[in-house]
Design a protein around this motif. Sequence first.
Motif, PDB file in Angstrom:
ATOM      1  N   CYS A 108      78.220 -21.698 -49.454  1.00 40.28           N
ATOM      2  CA  CYS A 108      78.870 -22.609 -50.408  1.00 40.28           C
ATOM      3  C   CYS A 108      79.843 -23.554 -49.700  1.00 40.28           C
ATOM      4  N   GLY A 109      80.380 -23.154 -48.565  1.00 39.45           N
ATOM      5  CA  GLY A 109      81.291 -24.014 -47.825  1.00 39.45           C
ATOM      6  C   GLY A 109      80.626 -25.252 -47.247  1.00 39.45           C
ATOM      7  N   ASN A 110      79.312 -25.260 -47.193  1.00 38.89           N
ATOM      8  CA  ASN A 110      78.568 -26.387 -46.651  1.00 38.89           C
ATOM      9  C   ASN A 110      78.018 -27.298 -47.753  1.00 38.89           C
ATOM     10  N   MET A 111      78.343 -26.991 -48.994  1.00 40.56           N
ATOM     11  CA  MET A 111      77.801 -27.754 -50.110  1.00 40.56           C
ATOM     12  C   MET A 111      78.759 -28.856 -50.557  1.00 40.56           C
ATOM     13  N   ALA A 112      78.166 -29.926 -51.084  1.00 42.45           N
ATOM     14  CA  ALA A 112      78.943 -31.032 -51.666  1.00 42.45           C
ATOM     15  C   ALA A 112      78.263 -31.441 -52.963  1.00 42.45           C
ATOM     16  N   LEU A 113      79.055 -31.843 -53.939  1.00 43.44           N
ATOM     17  CA  LEU A 113      78.494 -32.343 -55.196  1.00 43.44           C
ATOM     18  C   LEU A 113      78.302 -33.844 -55.059  1.00 43.44           C
ATOM     19  N   ASN A 167      80.372 -47.165 -56.884  1.00 42.90           N
ATOM     20  CA  ASN A 167      80.100 -46.651 -58.232  1.00 42.90           C
ATOM     21  C   ASN A 167      79.627 -45.203 -58.289  1.00 42.90           C
ATOM     22  N   ALA A 168      79.688 -44.487 -57.190  1.00 38.91           N
ATOM     23  CA  ALA A 168      79.313 -43.068 -57.208  1.00 38.91           C
ATOM     24  C   ALA A 168      80.559 -42.244 -57.527  1.00 38.91           C
ATOM     25  N   PRO A 169      80.418 -41.247 -58.378  1.00 41.79           N
ATOM     26  CA  PRO A 169      81.579 -40.414 -58.683  1.00 41.79           C
ATOM     27  C   PRO A 169      82.003 -39.611 -57.456  1.00 41.79           C
ATOM     28  N   LEU A 170      83.298 -39.408 -57.310  1.00 36.76           N
ATOM     29  CA  LEU A 170      83.810 -38.567 -56.226  1.00 36.76           C
ATOM     30  C   LEU A 170      84.401 -37.325 -56.873  1.00 36.76           C
ATOM     31  N   ARG A 171      83.654 -36.265 -56.834  1.00 33.98           N
ATOM     32  CA  ARG A 171      84.080 -35.018 -57.466  1.00 33.98           C
ATOM     33  C   ARG A 171      85.064 -34.289 -56.564  1.00 33.98           C
ATOM     34  N   ALA A 172      85.960 -33.534 -57.189  1.00 32.93           N
ATOM     35  CA  ALA A 172      87.021 -32.846 -56.452  1.00 32.93           C
ATOM     36  C   ALA A 172      86.468 -31.960 -55.347  1.00 32.93           C
ATOM     37  N   LEU A 173      85.359 -31.294 -55.617  1.00 32.04           N
ATOM     38  CA  LEU A 173      84.782 -30.410 -54.609  1.00 32.04           C
ATOM     39  C   LEU A 173      84.385 -31.177 -53.359  1.00 32.04           C
ATOM     40  N   THR A 174      83.854 -32.362 -53.535  1.00 30.55           N
ATOM     41  CA  THR A 174      83.475 -33.185 -52.390  1.00 30.55           C
ATOM     42  C   THR A 174      84.703 -33.849 -51.773  1.00 30.55           C
ATOM     43  N   ALA A 175      85.630 -34.298 -52.597  1.00 32.87           N
ATOM     44  CA  ALA A 175      86.847 -34.943 -52.092  1.00 32.87           C
ATOM     45  C   ALA A 175      87.623 -34.016 -51.162  1.00 32.87           C
ATOM     46  N   SER A 176      87.488 -32.721 -51.375  1.00 34.35           N
ATOM     47  CA  SER A 176      88.247 -31.758 -50.566  1.00 34.35           C
ATOM     48  C   SER A 176      87.856 -31.775 -49.089  1.00 34.35           C
ATOM     49  N   ILE A 177      86.735 -32.381 -48.736  1.00 35.56           N
ATOM     50  CA  ILE A 177      86.352 -32.418 -47.316  1.00 35.56           C
ATOM     51  C   ILE A 177      86.858 -33.671 -46.597  1.00 35.56           C
ATOM     52  N   GLN A 178      87.502 -34.579 -47.337  1.00 38.35           N
ATOM     53  CA  GLN A 178      87.988 -35.806 -46.696  1.00 38.35           C
ATOM     54  C   GLN A 178      88.936 -35.542 -45.548  1.00 38.35           C
ATOM     55  N   SER A 179      89.691 -34.472 -45.623  1.00 35.12           N
ATOM     56  CA  SER A 179      90.672 -34.188 -44.577  1.00 35.12           C
ATOM     57  C   SER A 179      90.091 -33.405 -43.397  1.00 35.12           C
ATOM     58  N   ILE A 180      88.807 -33.089 -43.433  1.00 33.79           N
ATOM     59  CA  ILE A 180      88.180 -32.319 -42.360  1.00 33.79           C
ATOM     60  C   ILE A 180      87.521 -33.295 -41.383  1.00 33.79           C
ATOM     61  N   PRO A 181      88.100 -33.462 -40.182  1.00 35.58           N
ATOM     62  CA  PRO A 181      87.596 -34.473 -39.249  1.00 35.58           C
ATOM     63  C   PRO A 181      86.244 -34.134 -38.616  1.00 35.58           C
ATOM     64  N   GLU A 182      85.979 -32.836 -38.383  1.00 30.87           N
ATOM     65  CA  GLU A 182      84.716 -32.426 -37.768  1.00 30.87           C
ATOM     66  C   GLU A 182      84.118 -31.289 -38.577  1.00 30.87           C
ATOM     67  N   TRP A 183      82.820 -31.331 -38.762  1.00 35.91           N
ATOM     68  CA  TRP A 183      82.121 -30.299 -39.526  1.00 35.91           C
ATOM     69  C   TRP A 183      81.608 -29.256 -38.549  1.00 35.91           C
ATOM     70  N   LEU A 211      85.933 -21.654 -43.131  1.00 32.57           N
ATOM     71  CA  LEU A 211      87.215 -21.794 -43.825  1.00 32.57           C
ATOM     72  C   LEU A 211      87.011 -22.359 -45.226  1.00 32.57           C
ATOM     73  N   ARG A 212      86.181 -23.377 -45.351  1.00 27.82           N
ATOM     74  CA  ARG A 212      85.925 -23.969 -46.662  1.00 27.82           C
ATOM     75  C   ARG A 212      85.242 -22.957 -47.581  1.00 27.82           C
ATOM     76  N   THR A 213      84.346 -22.150 -47.048  1.00 23.99           N
ATOM     77  CA  THR A 213      83.715 -21.091 -47.845  1.00 23.99           C
ATOM     78  C   THR A 213      84.771 -20.145 -48.385  1.00 23.99           C
ATOM     79  N   LYS A 214      85.701 -19.734 -47.529  1.00 24.35           N
ATOM     80  CA  LYS A 214      86.766 -18.821 -47.965  1.00 24.35           C
ATOM     81  C   LYS A 214      87.625 -19.467 -49.045  1.00 24.35           C
ATOM     82  N   VAL A 215      88.021 -20.712 -48.847  1.00 14.83           N
ATOM     83  CA  VAL A 215      88.856 -21.408 -49.824  1.00 14.83           C
ATOM     84  C   VAL A 215      88.136 -21.503 -51.173  1.00 14.83           C
ATOM     85  N   LEU A 216      86.862 -21.877 -51.142  1.00 15.70           N
ATOM     86  CA  LEU A 216      86.097 -21.993 -52.388  1.00 15.70           C
ATOM     87  C   LEU A 216      85.913 -20.641 -53.065  1.00 15.70           C
TER      88      LEU A 216
END
Length: 85
Positions: free
Chosen positions: A13-18, A44-60, A67-72
């Motif tokens: 789930c940590g690798n998923m984006a809406l 014009n594409a919606p930016l959902r909170a779940l996807t917005a949460s990765i904006q601060s992650i510089p490298e995947w 970490l994102r899996t744990k947070v989610l």
Amino acid sequence: PDAQVRETLTHSCGNMALLTQAQNALAADKSYAEKREIYFETANAPLRALTASIQSIPEWTPAAIRLRTKVLMDAIERDLGLEAG
């Protein structure tokens, strides 16, 4: 990472984006930097909170995905009242 680790992280789930279907098709197998442009700069594409949460992650990286899996999962447990204790 080795193939098994990569497979596990790919489907976590940590690798998923809406995304919209169009964004998902555009992002497909692109690099993280290219995906970020699609996720956050598609007009014009919606930016959902779940996807917005990765904006601060510089490298995947594997660590970022874990970490994102744990947070989610922590958020889901809280929302469902499943917290330990």
